[in-house]
Design a protein around this motif. Structure first.
Motif, PDB file in Angstrom:
ATOM      1  N   ARG A  38      47.370  34.119  34.395  1.00  0.00           N
ATOM      2  CA  ARG A  38      47.447  32.743  34.883  1.00  0.00           C
ATOM      3  C   ARG A  38      46.072  32.224  35.311  1.00  0.00           C
ATOM      4  O   ARG A  38      45.757  31.044  35.124  1.00  0.00           O
ATOM      5  N   HIS A  39      45.252  33.098  35.860  1.00  0.00           N
ATOM      6  CA  HIS A  39      43.905  32.686  36.280  1.00  0.00           C
ATOM      7  C   HIS A  39      43.048  32.237  35.095  1.00  0.00           C
ATOM      8  O   HIS A  39      42.119  31.447  35.264  1.00  0.00           O
ATOM      9  N   ALA A  40      43.316  32.759  33.930  1.00  0.00           N
ATOM     10  CA  ALA A  40      42.507  32.452  32.744  1.00  0.00           C
ATOM     11  C   ALA A  40      42.916  31.155  32.059  1.00  0.00           C
ATOM     12  O   ALA A  40      42.253  30.717  31.121  1.00  0.00           O
ATOM     13  N   LEU A  41      43.979  30.531  32.521  1.00  0.00           N
ATOM     14  CA  LEU A  41      44.504  29.332  31.870  1.00  0.00           C
ATOM     15  C   LEU A  41      44.071  28.071  32.612  1.00  0.00           C
ATOM     16  O   LEU A  41      43.793  28.100  33.803  1.00  0.00           O
ATOM     17  N   HIS A  57      37.106  37.179  23.692  1.00  0.00           N
ATOM     18  CA  HIS A  57      37.606  36.015  24.419  1.00  0.00           C
ATOM     19  C   HIS A  57      36.937  35.932  25.781  1.00  0.00           C
ATOM     20  O   HIS A  57      36.549  36.937  26.377  1.00  0.00           O
ATOM     21  N   GLY A  58      36.855  34.741  26.308  1.00  0.00           N
ATOM     22  CA  GLY A  58      36.473  34.479  27.689  1.00  0.00           C
ATOM     23  C   GLY A  58      36.910  33.064  28.018  1.00  0.00           C
ATOM     24  O   GLY A  58      37.131  32.255  27.116  1.00  0.00           O
ATOM     25  N   ALA A  59      37.081  32.784  29.295  1.00  0.00           N
ATOM     26  CA  ALA A  59      37.482  31.444  29.708  1.00  0.00           C
ATOM     27  C   ALA A  59      36.663  31.028  30.916  1.00  0.00           C
ATOM     28  O   ALA A  59      36.201  31.868  31.689  1.00  0.00           O
ATOM     29  N   VAL A  60      36.508  29.734  31.072  1.00  0.00           N
ATOM     30  CA  VAL A  60      35.916  29.173  32.281  1.00  0.00           C
ATOM     31  C   VAL A  60      36.909  28.144  32.815  1.00  0.00           C
ATOM     32  O   VAL A  60      37.386  27.279  32.077  1.00  0.00           O
ATOM     33  N   VAL A  61      37.278  28.321  34.078  1.00  0.00           N
ATOM     34  CA  VAL A  61      38.276  27.457  34.712  1.00  0.00           C
ATOM     35  C   VAL A  61      37.661  26.791  35.942  1.00  0.00           C
ATOM     36  O   VAL A  61      36.758  27.336  36.571  1.00  0.00           O
ATOM     37  N   PRO A  62      38.153  25.608  36.297  1.00  0.00           N
ATOM     38  CA  PRO A  62      37.600  24.916  37.467  1.00  0.00           C
ATOM     39  C   PRO A  62      38.126  25.498  38.779  1.00  0.00           C
ATOM     40  O   PRO A  62      39.313  25.805  38.897  1.00  0.00           O
ATOM     41  N   ARG A  63      37.222  25.664  39.726  1.00  0.00           N
ATOM     42  CA  ARG A  63      37.589  26.088  41.075  1.00  0.00           C
ATOM     43  C   ARG A  63      36.704  25.340  42.064  1.00  0.00           C
ATOM     44  O   ARG A  63      35.705  24.724  41.678  1.00  0.00           O
ATOM     45  N   GLY A  75      32.505  26.498  37.851  1.00  0.00           N
ATOM     46  CA  GLY A  75      33.080  26.969  36.597  1.00  0.00           C
ATOM     47  C   GLY A  75      33.241  28.476  36.740  1.00  0.00           C
ATOM     48  O   GLY A  75      32.248  29.216  36.768  1.00  0.00           O
ATOM     49  N   TYR A  76      34.474  28.916  36.900  1.00  0.00           N
ATOM     50  CA  TYR A  76      34.742  30.323  37.191  1.00  0.00           C
ATOM     51  C   TYR A  76      35.117  31.047  35.899  1.00  0.00           C
ATOM     52  O   TYR A  76      36.055  30.649  35.196  1.00  0.00           O
ATOM     53  N   VAL A  77      34.383  32.088  35.580  1.00  0.00           N
ATOM     54  CA  VAL A  77      34.586  32.834  34.341  1.00  0.00           C
ATOM     55  C   VAL A  77      35.700  33.858  34.535  1.00  0.00           C
ATOM     56  O   VAL A  77      35.695  34.621  35.495  1.00  0.00           O
ATOM     57  N   GLU A  78      36.630  33.854  33.614  1.00  0.00           N
ATOM     58  CA  GLU A  78      37.793  34.741  33.652  1.00  0.00           C
ATOM     59  C   GLU A  78      38.009  35.393  32.285  1.00  0.00           C
ATOM     60  O   GLU A  78      37.636  34.837  31.257  1.00  0.00           O
ATOM     61  N   ALA A  79      38.652  36.535  32.314  1.00  0.00           N
ATOM     62  CA  ALA A  79      39.227  37.164  31.122  1.00  0.00           C
ATOM     63  C   ALA A  79      38.230  37.358  29.977  1.00  0.00           C
ATOM     64  O   ALA A  79      38.539  37.097  28.821  1.00  0.00           O
ATOM     65  N   VAL A  80      37.023  37.822  30.306  1.00  0.00           N
ATOM     66  CA  VAL A  80      36.046  38.145  29.263  1.00  0.00           C
ATOM     67  C   VAL A  80      36.391  39.527  28.724  1.00  0.00           C
ATOM     68  O   VAL A  80      36.457  40.495  29.481  1.00  0.00           O
ATOM     69  N   GLY A 110      28.205  28.378  38.271  1.00  0.00           N
ATOM     70  CA  GLY A 110      29.157  29.279  37.660  1.00  0.00           C
ATOM     71  C   GLY A 110      29.352  30.450  38.599  1.00  0.00           C
ATOM     72  O   GLY A 110      28.476  30.758  39.417  1.00  0.00           O
ATOM     73  N   ALA A 111      30.507  31.092  38.512  1.00  0.00           N
ATOM     74  CA  ALA A 111      30.763  32.283  39.316  1.00  0.00           C
ATOM     75  C   ALA A 111      31.730  33.170  38.556  1.00  0.00           C
ATOM     76  O   ALA A 111      32.447  32.719  37.656  1.00  0.00           O
ATOM     77  N   LEU A 112      31.733  34.431  38.925  1.00  0.00           N
ATOM     78  CA  LEU A 112      32.653  35.389  38.335  1.00  0.00           C
ATOM     79  C   LEU A 112      32.719  36.625  39.211  1.00  0.00           C
ATOM     80  O   LEU A 112      31.855  36.847  40.059  1.00  0.00           O
ATOM     81  N   SER A 113      33.738  37.411  38.989  1.00  0.00           N
ATOM     82  CA  SER A 113      33.855  38.720  39.631  1.00  0.00           C
ATOM     83  C   SER A 113      33.753  39.753  38.526  1.00  0.00           C
ATOM     84  O   SER A 113      34.578  39.768  37.607  1.00  0.00           O
ATOM     85  N   ALA A 114      32.743  40.584  38.602  1.00  0.00           N
ATOM     86  CA  ALA A 114      32.444  41.530  37.523  1.00  0.00           C
ATOM     87  C   ALA A 114      33.109  42.881  37.755  1.00  0.00           C
ATOM     88  O   ALA A 114      33.176  43.364  38.884  1.00  0.00           O
ATOM     89  N   THR A 115      33.564  43.469  36.667  1.00  0.00           N
ATOM     90  CA  THR A 115      33.947  44.874  36.707  1.00  0.00           C
ATOM     91  C   THR A 115      32.667  45.695  36.708  1.00  0.00           C
ATOM     92  O   THR A 115      31.580  45.187  36.393  1.00  0.00           O
TER      93      THR A 115
END
Length: 177
Positions: A38-41, A57-63, A75-80, A110-115
């Motif tokens: 859901r976070h990636a949509l 695949h990767g997505a950027v969603v608004p937060r 722009g939050y990066v998800e599901a890369v 931009g922001a993201l949480s990295a593995t």
């Protein structure tokens, strides 16, 4: 190198969404839950294909984040993810380049949480590790998210960021960062 297509979630269709979800499940070895999905949509998706086969695949969603007394459009990066058989071929970098281009056109950052596995890719692309403390605004108020301090990366765009200060993310179900 295959090209990267950028499409908003609303233009993907159920078949493509099913493909993306299957790729994410395989790439994260079954550790990609429904909240993660859901976070990636709701944003823009970068898709790399080889013919009919989805490779990355990767997505950027608004937060909205709080930083230094102001609200940031992020722009939050998800599901890369890259299909396991196609890793280390530059596909992750191609996805990130496309998402970074999206971020450069509107959000403050931009922001993201990295593995652990992804951190080197983001750092190599100029993303900055957040050195300050992380927080989340929840329905019960603001809470500390110390377990996420070492995973958050930012890409300054229009905003001036102090990466040693506090950063507060908006609320969502599941992983906050």
């Amino acid at each position: 190198m295959p090209s990267v297509a950028l499409l908003p979630t609303g233009q993907l269709g159920s078949g493509v969404l099913d493909e993306v979800r299957a790729l994410l499940d395989a790439a994260f070895d079954g550790d990609f839950g429904d909240d993660d999905w859901r976070h990636a949509l709701g944003g823009v998706h970068a898709l790399v294909r080889d013919g009919d086969r989805l490779l990355a695949h990767g997505a950027v969603v608004p937060r909205r984040f709080g930083h230094a007394g102001r609200t940031l459009r992020v722009g939050y990066v998800e599901a890369v993810a890259v299909a396991p058989a196609h890793r280390r071929r530059g596909l992750g970098s191609a996805v990130m380049a496309a998402l970074e281009e999206v971020i450069s056109h509107d959000p403050d950052a931009g922001a993201l949480s990295a593995t652990d596995e992804g951190a080197a890719l983001y750092a190599s692309r100029g993303w900055l590790p957040w050195r300050g403390t992380t927080w989340a605004m929840t329905p019960s108020g603001r809470i500390r998210t110390a377990e996420d301090d070492d995973a958050v990366f930012v890409l300054p765009a229009a905003a001036d960021l102090d990466v040693t200060a506090e950063l507060t993310c908006d609320w969502r179900e599941g992983d906050l960062w």
